[in-house]
Design an enzyme around this catalytic site. Structure first.
Site, PDB file in Angstrom:
ATOM      1  N   CYS A  66      44.126  25.209  49.939  1.00  0.00           N
ATOM      2  CA  CYS A  66      43.234  26.392  49.094  1.00  0.00           C
ATOM      3  C   CYS A  66      43.428  25.825  47.922  1.00  0.00           C
ATOM      4  O   CYS A  66      44.684  25.471  47.605  1.00  0.00           O
ATOM      5  CB  CYS A  66      43.864  27.371  48.834  1.00  0.00           C
ATOM      6  SG  CYS A  66      42.793  28.729  47.827  1.00  0.00           S
TER       7      CYS A  66
ATOM      8  N   CYS B 239      35.124  35.532  36.174  1.00  0.00           N
ATOM      9  CA  CYS B 239      34.406  36.854  36.853  1.00  0.00           C
ATOM     10  C   CYS B 239      36.132  37.740  36.097  1.00  0.00           C
ATOM     11  O   CYS B 239      37.085  37.243  36.076  1.00  0.00           O
ATOM     12  CB  CYS B 239      34.965  35.947  37.951  1.00  0.00           C
ATOM     13  SG  CYS B 239      33.827  34.841  38.699  1.00  0.00           S
TER      14      CYS B 239
ATOM     15  N   CYS C 123      38.693  38.615  38.315  1.00  0.00           N
ATOM     16  CA  CYS C 123      39.824  36.888  38.204  1.00  0.00           C
ATOM     17  C   CYS C 123      41.167  36.334  37.352  1.00  0.00           C
ATOM     18  O   CYS C 123      40.230  36.405  36.634  1.00  0.00           O
ATOM     19  CB  CYS C 123      38.469  35.704  38.414  1.00  0.00           C
ATOM     20  SG  CYS C 123      39.433  34.097  39.595  1.00  0.00           S
TER      21      CYS C 123
HETATM   22  N1  SAH Z   1      35.241  29.972  42.025  1.00  0.00           N
HETATM   23  C1  SAH Z   1      34.708  29.700  43.060  1.00  0.00           C
HETATM   24  C2  SAH Z   1      36.089  30.037  44.249  1.00  0.00           C
HETATM   25  C3  SAH Z   1      37.057  30.115  43.002  1.00  0.00           C
HETATM   26  S1  SAH Z   1      36.975  31.297  43.536  1.00  0.00           S
HETATM   27  C4  SAH Z   1      33.927  31.538  43.824  1.00  0.00           C
HETATM   28  O1  SAH Z   1      34.476  32.477  42.889  1.00  0.00           O
HETATM   29  O2  SAH Z   1      33.988  31.368  44.461  1.00  0.00           O
HETATM   30  C5  SAH Z   1      37.767  32.324  45.349  1.00  0.00           C
HETATM   31  C6  SAH Z   1      37.425  32.840  46.157  1.00  0.00           C
HETATM   32  O3  SAH Z   1      38.713  34.238  45.523  1.00  0.00           O
HETATM   33  C7  SAH Z   1      36.289  34.096  45.003  1.00  0.00           C
HETATM   34  O4  SAH Z   1      35.804  34.779  46.441  1.00  0.00           O
HETATM   35  C8  SAH Z   1      37.158  35.007  44.538  1.00  0.00           C
HETATM   36  O5  SAH Z   1      36.042  35.819  44.187  1.00  0.00           O
HETATM   37  C9  SAH Z   1      37.869  35.522  44.711  1.00  0.00           C
HETATM   38  N2  SAH Z   1      38.674  35.653  44.168  1.00  0.00           N
HETATM   39  C10 SAH Z   1      39.231  36.281  42.988  1.00  0.00           C
HETATM   40  N3  SAH Z   1      40.255  36.979  42.430  1.00  0.00           N
HETATM   41  C11 SAH Z   1      40.377  37.652  42.747  1.00  0.00           C
HETATM   42  C12 SAH Z   1      41.480  38.889  42.902  1.00  0.00           C
HETATM   43  N4  SAH Z   1      42.047  39.089  42.305  1.00  0.00           N
HETATM   44  N5  SAH Z   1      41.320  39.267  44.535  1.00  0.00           N
HETATM   45  C13 SAH Z   1      40.703  38.852  45.052  1.00  0.00           C
HETATM   46  N6  SAH Z   1      39.470  37.630  45.331  1.00  0.00           N
HETATM   47  C14 SAH Z   1      39.902  36.895  44.259  1.00  0.00           C
HETATM   48 FE1  SF4 Z   2      34.599  33.732  39.027  1.00  0.00          FE
HETATM   49 FE2  SF4 Z   2      37.723  33.195  39.624  1.00  0.00          FE
HETATM   50 FE3  SF4 Z   2      35.505  31.948  41.082  1.00  0.00          FE
HETATM   51 FE4  SF4 Z   2      35.567  31.031  38.250  1.00  0.00          FE
HETATM   52  S1  SF4 Z   2      37.364  30.555  40.384  1.00  0.00           S
HETATM   53  S2  SF4 Z   2      33.649  31.592  39.607  1.00  0.00           S
HETATM   54  S3  SF4 Z   2      36.022  33.062  37.279  1.00  0.00           S
HETATM   55  S4  SF4 Z   2      36.471  33.878  40.909  1.00  0.00           S
END
Ligand code: SAH
Ligand code: SF4
Length: 377
Positions: free
Chosen positions: A111, A122, A125
């Site tokens: 990953c 987000c 996140c």
């Molecule tokens: N920015 C991109 C890719 C990186 S995040 C995106 O948002 O898709 C990859 C995945 O991890 C995304 O689906 C995101 O929503 C998820 N993710 C981020 N923080 C998380 C958390 N605390 N618990 C579960 N999934 C999470």
């Molecule tokens: Fe959202 Fe985290 Fe993916 Fe950035 S990396 S788009 S903050 S989930």
């Protein structure tokens, strides 16, 4: 400093012939870079000493990543790495392994991060809460895979899949992400099948549209998290109005253009987006779209978000299935080592603060210092 891991095979040919050397030396160089993972140009012993010296004099190196921290989950299947890139930028890379029936080698998925931090914000996140630091270069993405490949090679294993699901938004760094995808899939470079790569996006529409026209077989995951705009904008504050419908449409188009089913990711958060009503709304939204839903019980960060109880997750899944939408619940891996996006860097930074001043590398309860030699610059 220029990096040999940035160059596509055609560019490698041009570099070598530009130095007045026969083209087959480019094949040898690529062979070494993507099969032996040399830490230094000088380790490419397939090449004559004179050519190695020329490359070094031209400022070329092999790889940008230095491992500063490693954490392995209790079951040994998840390895989380904190890597230092140019300028001291810290990013995360995760290796996830699954034993596959009938296979002698496990499926080994890397990953990768495409940005340090993320501008999308987000709320659940850890990376989103850091803010944006900088885009990573293609060679820094490749360096993450090569670093893991080197680690696996020592165990007689190899990388089988790459997912762009680490820190950052890949489609907000489109050109470098695509260069990395080409390097990872080119038969003369890393040589993974295009179908072994998945890009996850928060929903950069023009990026999805561009990707659909690349003529590639890369998998696409779209982080939806909600079946309506009002809720989605609470969770993804940078989402544009109307993003839910626009993303479903972009997903359909991606499937039509590539033949690859899109996955919609849905981070399930207790009391926020996990109700039966929302499951029904999601089923109605996605029915007939040929897509798949991946439910991810949220990994708790420092925020107030919690994952729903197991029965609630299964009930949500059942409603989707009964509604005609295929769906899986992500197997939780590495929760105890903070394997969700951005969490290791956050934990490491907090621990460094706690042990400062004069603290060495941050160490968390289940980790030891890095055990691999750091690739030289
Ligand atoms: N920015 C991109 C890719 C990186 S995040 C995106 O948002 O898709 C990859 C995945 O991890 C995304 O689906 C995101 O929503 C998820 N993710 C981020 N923080 C998380 C958390 N605390 N618990 C579960 N999934 C999470
Ligand atoms: Fe959202 Fe985290 Fe993916 Fe950035 S990396 S788009 S903050 S989930």
């Amino acid at each position: 400093m220029s990096d040999l891991y940035r160059l596509l095979p055609g560019e490698m040919d041009a570099l070598v012939t530009g130095l007045g050397v026969a083209r087959y030396r480019a094949d040898q160089l690529l062979q070494a870079l993507y099969h032996s993972f040399p830490a230094r140009v000088d380790d490419i012993t397939l090449l004559p000493v004179g050519l190695r010296e020329r490359l070094q004099a031209e400022g070329y190196r092999t790889g940008a990543a230095t491992e500063v921290h490693r954490v392995v989950s209790d079951d040994g299947q998840t390895t989380k790495l904190l890597l230092r890139m140019d300028g001291g930028t810290l990013i995360e890379t995760v290796l996830m392994q699954y034993a596959e029936e009938g296979e002698s080698h496990p499926r080994s998925t890397v990953c990768v991060s495409t940005q340090a931090g993320c501008a999308m914000g987000c709320v659940f996140c850890a990376t989103g809460q850091m803010g944006f630091e900088r885009n990573l270069h293609a060679e820094e993405v490749v360096a993450q895979v090569v670093h893991v490949a080197r680690l696996l090679a020592a165990r007689g294993q190899h990388v089988t899949n790459v997912v762009f699901m680490g820190m950052g938004e890949p489609l907000a760094n489109y050109a470098e992400t695509m260069r990395a995808v080409r390097l990872l899939t080119h038969p003369r470079a890393f040589g993974l099948a295009q179908r072994s790569i998945t890009i996850s996006t928060v929903g950069v529409i023009h990026g999805i549209e561009r990707l659909a026209e690349e003529g590639m077989q890369v998998g696409l995951a779209i982080s939806l998290h909600a079946p309506n705009d009002a809720l989605r904008r609470q969770l993804v504050p940078t989402a544009a109005p109307g993003s839910v419908r626009a993303l479903v449409k972009a997903g359909k188009r991606y499937f039509e253009r590539t033949g690859r089913r899109v996955t919609f990711e849905y981070a399930l958060i207790a009391g926020v987006n996990d109700t039966p009503e929302l499951a029904r709304e999601l089923a109605t939204l996605l029915r007939g779209s040929q897509s798949h839903v991946n439910l991810i019980p949220v990994n708790p960060t420092s925020g107030e978000f919690r994952r729903p109880p197991r029965r609630q997750v299964l009930a949500f899944e059942r409603i989707l299935r009964d509604g005609g939408v295929t769906c899986t619940v992500r197997v939780e891996k590495g929760t105890e080592i903070s394997a969700a996006c951005g969490q290791l860097r956050t934990t490491a930074a907090a621990e460094a603060d706690a042990t400062a001043p004069g603290a060495a590398a941050p160490v968390s309860p289940r980790s030891g210092p890095s055990q691999t030699p750091s690739p030289a610059r």
